[in-house]
Design an enzyme around this catalytic site. Sequence first.
Site, PDB file in Angstrom:
ATOM      1  CD  GLU A  45      37.660  14.053   1.511  1.00 45.00           C
ATOM      2  OE1 GLU A  45      38.065  15.165   1.889  1.00 45.00           O
ATOM      3  OE2 GLU A  45      37.869  13.619   0.363  1.00 45.00           O
ATOM      4  CG  HIS A  68      33.130  15.483  -6.164  1.00 46.44           C
ATOM      5  ND1 HIS A  68      34.484  15.578  -5.964  1.00 46.44           N
ATOM      6  CD2 HIS A  68      32.573  16.483  -5.443  1.00 46.44           C
ATOM      7  CE1 HIS A  68      34.740  16.588  -5.150  1.00 46.44           C
ATOM      8  NE2 HIS A  68      33.596  17.150  -4.812  1.00 46.44           N
ATOM      9  NE  ARG A  96      41.788  18.036  -6.251  1.00 45.35           N
ATOM     10  CZ  ARG A  96      41.575  16.808  -6.724  1.00 45.35           C
ATOM     11  NH1 ARG A  96      42.298  16.305  -7.664  1.00 45.35           N
ATOM     12  NH2 ARG A  96      40.602  16.065  -6.226  1.00 45.35           N
ATOM     13  CD  GLU A 127      35.555  15.609  -9.639  1.00 47.65           C
ATOM     14  OE1 GLU A 127      36.480  16.355 -10.024  1.00 47.65           O
ATOM     15  OE2 GLU A 127      35.546  15.050  -8.539  1.00 47.65           O
ATOM     16  CD  GLU A 153      33.832  14.462   0.159  1.00 45.84           C
ATOM     17  OE1 GLU A 153      34.953  14.619  -0.323  1.00 45.84           O
ATOM     18  OE2 GLU A 153      33.085  15.413   0.450  1.00 45.84           O
ATOM     19  CD  GLU A 186      35.346  11.823  -6.619  1.00 50.71           C
ATOM     20  OE1 GLU A 186      36.127  12.219  -5.742  1.00 50.71           O
ATOM     21  OE2 GLU A 186      35.229  12.381  -7.721  1.00 50.71           O
ATOM     22  CD  GLU A 199      36.243  10.808  -1.876  1.00 52.40           C
ATOM     23  OE1 GLU A 199      36.230  11.993  -1.484  1.00 52.40           O
ATOM     24  OE2 GLU A 199      36.685  10.452  -2.979  1.00 52.40           O
ATOM     25  NE  ARG A 257      35.594  19.669  -7.179  1.00 50.38           N
ATOM     26  CZ  ARG A 257      35.417  20.706  -6.366  1.00 50.38           C
ATOM     27  NH1 ARG A 257      34.801  21.789  -6.787  1.00 50.38           N
ATOM     28  NH2 ARG A 257      35.855  20.677  -5.141  1.00 50.38           N
ATOM     29  CG  ASP A 283      -1.668   1.247   1.427  1.00 52.95           C
ATOM     30  OD1 ASP A 283      -1.553   2.154   0.568  1.00 52.95           O
ATOM     31  OD2 ASP A 283      -2.393   1.348   2.430  1.00 52.95           O
TER      32      ASP A 283
HETATM   33  P1  ADP Z   1      38.992  12.598  -7.548  1.00 56.51           P
HETATM   34  O1  ADP Z   1      40.294  12.808  -8.257  1.00 56.51           O
HETATM   35  O2  ADP Z   1      37.978  13.617  -7.956  1.00 56.51           O
HETATM   36  O3  ADP Z   1      39.138  12.494  -6.054  1.00 56.51           O
HETATM   37  P2  ADP Z   1      38.350   9.764  -7.443  1.00 56.51           P
HETATM   38  O4  ADP Z   1      39.547   8.986  -7.865  1.00 56.51           O
HETATM   39  O5  ADP Z   1      38.058   9.856  -5.993  1.00 56.51           O
HETATM   40  O6  ADP Z   1      38.449  11.212  -8.122  1.00 56.51           O
HETATM   41  O7  ADP Z   1      37.045   9.181  -8.162  1.00 56.51           O
HETATM   42  C1  ADP Z   1      36.964   9.077  -9.531  1.00 56.51           C
HETATM   43  C2  ADP Z   1      35.704   8.337  -9.936  1.00 56.51           C
HETATM   44  O8  ADP Z   1      35.546   8.425 -11.356  1.00 56.51           O
HETATM   45  C3  ADP Z   1      35.723   6.847  -9.604  1.00 56.51           C
HETATM   46  O9  ADP Z   1      34.446   6.430  -9.183  1.00 56.51           O
HETATM   47  C4  ADP Z   1      36.052   6.228 -10.977  1.00 56.51           C
HETATM   48  O10 ADP Z   1      35.633   4.883 -11.125  1.00 56.51           O
HETATM   49  C5  ADP Z   1      35.295   7.137 -11.883  1.00 56.51           C
HETATM   50  N1  ADP Z   1      35.672   7.050 -13.298  1.00 56.51           N
HETATM   51  C6  ADP Z   1      36.845   6.678 -13.853  1.00 56.51           C
HETATM   52  N2  ADP Z   1      36.761   6.667 -15.201  1.00 56.51           N
HETATM   53  C7  ADP Z   1      35.493   7.029 -15.517  1.00 56.51           C
HETATM   54  C8  ADP Z   1      34.772   7.180 -16.734  1.00 56.51           C
HETATM   55  N3  ADP Z   1      35.326   6.969 -17.931  1.00 56.51           N
HETATM   56  N4  ADP Z   1      33.474   7.571 -16.654  1.00 56.51           N
HETATM   57  C9  ADP Z   1      32.886   7.802 -15.474  1.00 56.51           C
HETATM   58  N5  ADP Z   1      33.511   7.661 -14.302  1.00 56.51           N
HETATM   59  C10 ADP Z   1      34.799   7.285 -14.312  1.00 56.51           C
HETATM   60 MG    MG Z   2      36.257  14.378  -6.919  1.00 57.37          MG
HETATM   61 MG    MG Z   3      36.578  13.971  -1.447  1.00 53.59          MG
HETATM   62 MG    MG Z   4      37.750  11.601  -4.618  1.00 57.49          MG
HETATM   63 MG    MG Z   5      40.774  10.534  -5.316  1.00 59.13          MG
END
Ligand code: ADP
Ligand code: MG
Ligand code: MG
Ligand code: MG
Ligand code: MG
Length: 442
Positions: free
Chosen positions: A187, A243, A314, A331, A132, A130, A194, A333, A52
């Site tokens: 973090e 992210h 960044r 990415e 956190e 990503e 993270e 953010r 429900d």
């Molecule tokens: P950051 O440098 O922002 O801290 P992270 O290494 O923590 O990045 O996370 C990067 C993320 O991006 C991971 O989940 C990774 O699997 C993902 N990733 C890597 N290559 C690709 C892709 N081609 N498309 C989408 N996501 C990807």
């Molecule tokens: Mg990131």
């Molecule tokens: Mg982080």
């Molecule tokens: Mg990260």
């Molecule tokens: Mg990283």
Amino acid sequence: HNYTREDILELVEEEDVGFIRLQFTDIYGTMKNMAVTASQLEKVLNNECMFDSSAIKGYPNSESPDMYLYPDLNTFEIFPWRPQQGKVARFICDVHRADGTPYEGGSRYILKKAVREAAEMGYTVNVGPECEFFLFHTDENGIPTTITHEQGGYFDVGPLDLGENARRDMVLTLEQMGFEIETSHHEIAPAQHEIDFRYDEALIAADNIMTFKLVVRTIAKRHGLHATFMPKPKSEAHGSGMHINLSLSKEGTNIFQDSSDKNGLSQEAYYFIGGLFRHMKAITCIANPTVNSYKRFVPGYEAPVYMSWSAKTRSPLIRIPSVGGEKTRIELRSPDPSANPYLVLAVLLAAGMDGIRNKIVPQNSVDEDIQDMSAEQLEQLHLEALPGSLLEAVHELEKDTFICKVLGEDLAAKMIAAYKKEYRDYSMQVTEWEIANYLYKM
Ligand code: ADP
Ligand code: MG
Ligand code: MG
Ligand code: MG
Ligand code: MG
């Protein structure tokens, strides 16, 4: 996984599964579930399990609230932390009406629709989140607090990092459930962590975020800690983001990459970014759906405030990581972990596709760090800011008919009303800050 009905019958038998949880997600991104015993497996597999829906947020509360849970067989997973005899397994389910039609307000349905539209254009969308979170203590009554005794910072190790053991357990549990964990670390803020897992196709990624949160919360509790995905639990510390890394592939090849371009990006990638910017303000309402989300968007804590992109710095809203090949991605953010993962991926995907379809060229990149700029420098760039509050964001959502269509007009109207009410309730509260600043002075 690629499970058939027979595979499931066999697994339940062989693994001695006693209970089956049927999971789905409400519009606010909260996981819901109903448990049945293994004796009901046939019924589960025949899509005959009914609930429900009238007491669940976002579901119809008058017209025919009876809904059916259709298990996605590929999401079958055993909970490693439950007893090993009479094990507990789960399916993530789609919600259907009594006549068999899918319920249009279901989170998973909305994402599936966006994924299908991208597939019709020839694209597979890959998503890497990503997430956190904070690990806090509970009080003597077991009530969560924002108290932590730890002083750990970015990449710290134990004994400074008091969450080390809990985090290790989380990683091992996630691996047992099929996750490929890429990294995990302390973090910036005390008690903030993270854990990153490998990217996957959009629907699987959204399912994974839901499972990830369940595991993190469950394992934290076993360690006497409370895990929270609240975006900004402490005003004086960094907030928690989620992210979202995005890329498109065609026949298994990443089509965001072009090594001849100065940022390593293809034309599609630029148009995708253009689409994200066009709809970013409305997307913010979905990616940052709480009053608290906007307390993370303040200068000085690495979260984005202005709408910019860069392959050099960044901390812009959209960052192009300096990796090539299959890892080429953009990415975003701004999203935080209070977002409903299905809805946020649906609107991101659709906005990106809008960019490609209409060849939307993004604004110029800003390659100096915005965080270090003076007010005058910022003004010269004519950058727009992200919405500053849930109310601003909800007004942006209301104006963006494209994003409302992605959510479905009924659901969008419901969400707009709900967020306005949430903001109104919040603004009626007299806060400690007001008492501290006004009570004595006035
Ligand atoms: P950051 O440098 O922002 O801290 P992270 O290494 O923590 O990045 O996370 C990067 C993320 O991006 C991971 O989940 C990774 O699997 C993902 N990733 C890597 N290559 C690709 C892709 N081609 N498309 C989408 N996501 C990807
Ligand atoms: Mg990131
Ligand atoms: Mg982080
Ligand atoms: Mg990260
Ligand atoms: Mg990283």
